[in-house]
Motif scaffolding. Structure first.
Motif, PDB file in Angstrom:
ATOM      1  N   GLN A  41       0.832  -1.208   0.000  1.00  0.00           N
ATOM      2  CA  GLN A  41       0.000   0.000   0.000  1.00  0.00           C
ATOM      3  C   GLN A  41       0.861   1.251   0.000  1.00  0.00           C
ATOM      4  N   GLY A  42       1.598   1.458  -0.999  1.00  0.00           N
ATOM      5  CA  GLY A  42       2.435   2.633  -1.080  1.00  0.00           C
ATOM      6  C   GLY A  42       3.629   2.387  -1.972  1.00  0.00           C
ATOM      7  N   CYS A  43       4.037   1.161  -2.060  1.00  0.00           N
ATOM      8  CA  CYS A  43       5.184   0.851  -2.913  1.00  0.00           C
ATOM      9  C   CYS A  43       4.707   0.273  -4.238  1.00  0.00           C
ATOM     10  N   ASP A  77       1.675  -0.743  -5.339  1.00  0.00           N
ATOM     11  CA  ASP A  77       0.464  -0.151  -5.914  1.00  0.00           C
ATOM     12  C   ASP A  77       0.749   1.191  -6.574  1.00  0.00           C
ATOM     13  N   TYR A  78       1.494   2.049  -5.881  1.00  0.00           N
ATOM     14  CA  TYR A  78       1.811   3.357  -6.467  1.00  0.00           C
ATOM     15  C   TYR A  78       2.672   3.202  -7.703  1.00  0.00           C
ATOM     16  N   ASN A 123       0.426   1.959 -10.620  1.00  0.00           N
ATOM     17  CA  ASN A 123      -0.507   2.997 -11.054  1.00  0.00           C
ATOM     18  C   ASN A 123       0.212   4.175 -11.706  1.00  0.00           C
ATOM     19  N   SER A 124       1.437   4.484 -11.264  1.00  0.00           N
ATOM     20  CA  SER A 124       2.162   5.619 -11.839  1.00  0.00           C
ATOM     21  C   SER A 124       2.626   5.339 -13.265  1.00  0.00           C
ATOM     22  N   ILE A 155       0.444  10.669 -10.191  1.00  0.00           N
ATOM     23  CA  ILE A 155       0.409   9.963  -8.911  1.00  0.00           C
ATOM     24  C   ILE A 155       1.690  10.248  -8.146  1.00  0.00           C
ATOM     25  N   LYS A 156       1.555  10.476  -6.837  1.00  0.00           N
ATOM     26  CA  LYS A 156       2.715  10.813  -6.015  1.00  0.00           C
ATOM     27  C   LYS A 156       3.729   9.675  -5.997  1.00  0.00           C
ATOM     28  N   ILE A 169       6.576   6.782  -4.771  1.00  0.00           N
ATOM     29  CA  ILE A 169       6.482   5.598  -3.924  1.00  0.00           C
ATOM     30  C   ILE A 169       6.686   5.963  -2.459  1.00  0.00           C
ATOM     31  N   THR A 170       5.898   5.349  -1.603  1.00  0.00           N
ATOM     32  CA  THR A 170       6.014   5.546  -0.166  1.00  0.00           C
ATOM     33  C   THR A 170       6.051   4.179   0.524  1.00  0.00           C
TER      34      THR A 170
END
Length: 61
Positions: A12-14, A16-17, A20-21, A27-28, A30-31
């Motif tokens: 949920q941040g790595c 998925d982002y 989607n990016s 989209i921001k 990776i977190t």
């Protein structure tokens, strides 16, 4: 307490982002839920330790 923050596999941040990016560049970046300092290595000043250690890094798949 260990300074290593192990991945909990939530994606949920790595992952998925990242996926989607590929389709939406707005989209921001990776977190990480467990490690908020992800990709902040350049802003943190790191220095060599006076007591180096050898470690093993394991990759679990």
């Amino acid at each position: 307490m260990s300074q290593i923050r192990y991945c909990i596999g939530c994606n949920q941040g790595c992952y998925d982002y990242f996926c989607n990016s590929l389709y939406d560049p707005s989209i921001k970046p990776i977190t990480c839920i467990r490690n908020p300092g992800l990709l902040e290595e350049a802003t943190v000043s790191l220095s060599m330790t006076s007591h180096p250690k050898k470690v093993n890094v394991l990759r679990c798949v």
